[in-house]
Design a protein around this motif. Structure first.
Motif, mmCIF file in Angstrom:
data_model
loop_
_atom_site.group_PDB
_atom_site.id
_atom_site.type_symbol
_atom_site.label_atom_id
_atom_site.label_comp_id
_atom_site.label_asym_id
_atom_site.label_seq_id
_atom_site.Cartn_x
_atom_site.Cartn_y
_atom_site.Cartn_z
ATOM 1 N N PHE A 26 0.845 -1.174 -0.014
ATOM 2 C CA PHE A 26 -0.082 -0.118 -0.181
ATOM 3 C C PHE A 26 0.933 1.173 0.012
ATOM 4 C CE2 PHE A 26 -3.385 -2.799 2.193
ATOM 5 C CZ PHE A 26 -4.065 -2.848 1.001
ATOM 6 N N LEU A 27 1.862 1.230 0.866
ATOM 7 C CA LEU A 27 2.827 2.313 0.803
ATOM 8 C C LEU A 27 3.299 2.493 -0.506
ATOM 9 C CD1 LEU A 27 4.976 4.465 1.940
ATOM 10 C CD2 LEU A 27 6.336 2.323 2.507
ATOM 11 N N LEU B 128 9.805 8.787 -9.583
ATOM 12 C CA LEU B 128 8.944 8.201 -8.713
ATOM 13 C C LEU B 128 9.157 6.719 -8.320
ATOM 14 C CD1 LEU B 128 5.405 9.252 -10.284
ATOM 15 C CD2 LEU B 128 6.445 9.831 -8.202
ATOM 16 N N GLY B 129 9.636 6.081 -9.248
ATOM 17 C CA GLY B 129 10.114 4.644 -8.970
ATOM 18 C C GLY B 129 11.225 4.671 -8.117
ATOM 19 N N LEU B 130 12.277 5.524 -7.959
ATOM 20 C CA LEU B 130 13.325 5.556 -7.236
ATOM 21 C C LEU B 130 13.066 6.147 -5.952
ATOM 22 C CD1 LEU B 130 16.315 5.368 -6.736
ATOM 23 C CD2 LEU B 130 16.671 7.687 -7.661
ATOM 24 N N ARG B 131 11.815 7.033 -5.788
ATOM 25 C CA ARG B 131 11.297 7.357 -4.551
ATOM 26 C C ARG B 131 10.736 6.221 -3.838
ATOM 27 N NH1 ARG B 131 7.466 12.604 -5.361
ATOM 28 N NH2 ARG B 131 9.441 13.388 -5.989
ATOM 29 N N ALA B 132 9.743 5.532 -4.681
ATOM 30 C CA ALA B 132 9.198 4.364 -4.033
ATOM 31 C C ALA B 132 10.015 3.295 -3.477
ATOM 32 C CB ALA B 132 8.165 3.681 -4.950
ATOM 33 N N ALA B 133 11.066 3.047 -4.342
ATOM 34 C CA ALA B 133 11.947 2.225 -3.714
ATOM 35 C C ALA B 133 12.780 2.355 -2.419
ATOM 36 C CB ALA B 133 13.186 1.765 -4.844
ATOM 37 N N THR B 134 13.124 3.654 -2.492
ATOM 38 C CA THR B 134 13.662 4.538 -1.315
ATOM 39 C C THR B 134 12.726 4.505 0.146
ATOM 40 O OG1 THR B 134 14.974 5.866 -2.590
ATOM 41 C CG2 THR B 134 14.888 6.341 -0.347
ATOM 42 N N ALA C 130 10.672 2.326 0.478
ATOM 43 C CA ALA C 130 10.280 0.854 0.928
ATOM 44 C C ALA C 130 11.575 0.026 1.691
ATOM 45 C CB ALA C 130 10.263 -0.019 -0.285
ATOM 46 N N LYS C 131 12.794 0.779 1.623
ATOM 47 C CA LYS C 131 13.796 0.015 2.137
ATOM 48 C C LYS C 131 13.834 -0.141 3.674
ATOM 49 C CE LYS C 131 16.950 1.304 -1.409
ATOM 50 N NZ LYS C 131 18.467 2.257 -1.847
ATOM 51 N N PRO C 132 13.082 0.829 4.388
ATOM 52 C CA PRO C 132 13.148 0.522 5.821
ATOM 53 C C PRO C 132 12.147 -0.434 5.908
ATOM 54 C CG PRO C 132 13.077 2.906 5.666
ATOM 55 C CD PRO C 132 12.896 2.073 4.299
ATOM 56 N N LYS C 133 11.053 -0.588 5.488
ATOM 57 C CA LYS C 133 10.060 -1.722 5.925
ATOM 58 C C LYS C 133 10.577 -3.087 5.203
ATOM 59 C CE LYS C 133 5.762 0.573 6.332
ATOM 60 N NZ LYS C 133 5.379 -0.061 7.788
ATOM 61 N N LEU C 134 11.220 -3.007 4.171
ATOM 62 C CA LEU C 134 11.741 -4.262 3.851
ATOM 63 C C LEU C 134 13.021 -4.801 4.573
ATOM 64 C CD1 LEU C 134 12.221 -3.648 0.118
ATOM 65 C CD2 LEU C 134 10.725 -5.319 0.915
ATOM 66 N N SER C 135 13.512 -3.622 5.327
ATOM 67 C CA SER C 135 14.542 -4.211 6.273
ATOM 68 C C SER C 135 13.796 -4.991 7.408
ATOM 69 C CB SER C 135 15.664 -2.996 6.714
ATOM 70 O OG SER C 135 16.297 -2.595 5.502
ATOM 71 N N GLU C 136 12.954 -4.360 7.623
ATOM 72 C CA GLU C 136 12.042 -4.576 9.160
ATOM 73 C C GLU C 136 11.606 -5.964 8.775
ATOM 74 O OE1 GLU C 136 8.439 -3.277 11.897
ATOM 75 O OE2 GLU C 136 8.893 -1.997 10.121
ATOM 76 N N ILE C 137 11.145 -6.278 7.633
ATOM 77 C CA ILE C 137 10.631 -7.654 7.234
ATOM 78 C C ILE C 137 11.846 -8.715 7.373
ATOM 79 C CG2 ILE C 137 9.402 -9.034 5.611
ATOM 80 C CD1 ILE C 137 7.917 -6.543 4.438
ATOM 81 N N GLN C 138 12.792 -8.415 6.443
ATOM 82 C CA GLN C 138 13.956 -9.106 6.391
ATOM 83 C C GLN C 138 14.642 -9.698 7.828
ATOM 84 O OE1 GLN C 138 16.261 -6.909 3.862
ATOM 85 N NE2 GLN C 138 14.918 -7.006 2.331
ATOM 86 N N SER C 139 14.406 -8.550 8.875
ATOM 87 C CA SER C 139 14.975 -8.808 10.230
ATOM 88 C C SER C 139 13.942 -9.786 10.966
ATOM 89 C CB SER C 139 14.897 -7.651 11.043
ATOM 90 O OG SER C 139 13.514 -7.099 11.227
ATOM 91 N N LEU C 140 12.656 -9.894 10.559
ATOM 92 C CA LEU C 140 11.843 -10.893 10.857
ATOM 93 C C LEU C 140 12.271 -12.393 10.688
ATOM 94 C CD1 LEU C 140 8.343 -9.149 10.988
ATOM 95 C CD2 LEU C 140 9.990 -9.244 13.015
ATOM 96 N N ALA D 27 8.441 -3.472 -5.758
ATOM 97 C CA ALA D 27 9.314 -2.237 -5.306
ATOM 98 C C ALA D 27 10.511 -2.604 -6.462
ATOM 99 C CB ALA D 27 9.986 -2.467 -3.869
ATOM 100 N N HIS D 28 10.971 -3.771 -6.718
ATOM 101 C CA HIS D 28 12.114 -3.804 -7.549
ATOM 102 C C HIS D 28 11.460 -3.364 -9.213
ATOM 103 C CE1 HIS D 28 15.723 -5.648 -9.449
ATOM 104 N NE2 HIS D 28 14.946 -6.153 -10.351
#
Length: 287
Positions: free
Chosen positions: A60-61, A78-84, A86-96, A130-131
């Motif tokens: 959704f983000l 826009l694509g680069l902004r979206a990917a940027t 997304a990185k904190p949430k992706l890192s949070e999921i990867q830590s899980l 995101a990719h």
């Protein structure tokens, strides 16, 4: 009362000991399964449901990011902004996933794969979206596996090819939403056409694998519906705009009206009822 012979007593004790061991193993299995599926993060650690929730919120983000400022920035920006974002949430999921590593060590992963798969597929769907926004390409198996690896390069677990493919199959639905939302905006008609070609190529590539994966065969029907909705919307726009010779800003207004009617006729958003209900549960959280 006649006492039992020593040999019989020893045999009885050994049987009871064996059953007690089986009981402990079953209890451990059920407890671990509950933790992996649904037990809250604050109680026993992360679960597949936590990963699913965060992945859905990330999707959704991404949609909000690429639609809110679509009229003010180039597609590449826009694509680069979206990917940027997304990185904190992706890192949070990867830590899980990293914290689930102990629960899934060794052969345990394959025993509990069905319990982990929903969250893993949702994560791959978010990651691949995101990719795509950043690179306009399909993320590879190796790239996904690298996100589930520690700093020494050791995977938390071996990524099942089935989960990888099923996560990518879900991506086509997000691309359909992105394409239709983009059409009324400047440059959106070409963007929708590009997405249409991309989804069509994905469907063709997945088709050769459907005999081997039952779930992929089911998702191909949803991909077909998504592709049809993109084609209907883009076709309606091409036909209507070819009838008029007008300034771009007026043409954009006409396109917006046409897309709205085409989306209604093609039942945009008419995903399976269970999928819509699940999405509604997650569409309440800000990034």
């Amino acid at each position: 009362m006649t006492s039992l012979p020593p040999a019989t007593l020893a045999s009885r004790e050994s049987i009871l000991s064996a059953f007690e061991k089986f009981r402990d193993e079953l209890d451990d299995h059920n407890d671990r399964r509950e933790r992996l599926i649904k037990v809250g993060f604050l109680v026993h650690g992360p679960s597949s449901r936590d990963i699913t929730n965060l992945s859905k919120k990330l999707i959704f983000l991404l949609h909000r990011t690429v639609t809110e400022d679509a009229g003010e920035s180039e597609d590449r920006v826009l694509g680069l902004r979206a990917a940027t974002r997304a990185k904190p949430k992706l890192s949070e999921i990867q830590s899980l996933f990293a914290r689930l590593r102990e629960e899934l060590a060794g052969d345990r992963f394959w025993r509990y794969q069905r319990n982990v798969s929903p969250g893993l597929q949702e994560y791959i769907e978010a990651l691949s979206f995101a990719h795509y926004l950043e690179h306009k390409t399909l993320i590879s198996y190796e790239q996904v596996q690298s996100t589930l690896t520690d700093q020494e390069g050791v995977p938390y677990f071996v990524l099942p090819l089935e989960d990888y493919l099923l996560g990518l199959a879900d991506l086509t639905g997000e691309l359909m939403r992105f394409a239709i939302a983009s059409i009324p905006r400047r440059g959106g008609r070409q963007k929708a056409s590009d997405i249409c070609s991309f989804v069509r190529a994905c469907k063709a590539d997945f088709e050769g694998l459907t005999p081997y994966l039952k779930e992929l065969r089911k998702k191909q029907s949803v991909t077909s519906q998504s592709l049809e909705k993109i084609e209907d919307a883009t076709y309606a726009v091409v036909v209507r705009t070819s009838e008029y010779d007008m300034p771009p800003e007026l043409l954009d207004d006409l396109v917006a009206q046409t897309v709205s009617r085409a989306a209604d006729r093609s039942s945009y958003g008419d995903e399976p009822r269970r999928k819509r209900a699940r999405d509604a549960d997650y569409d309440t959280d800000d990034e």
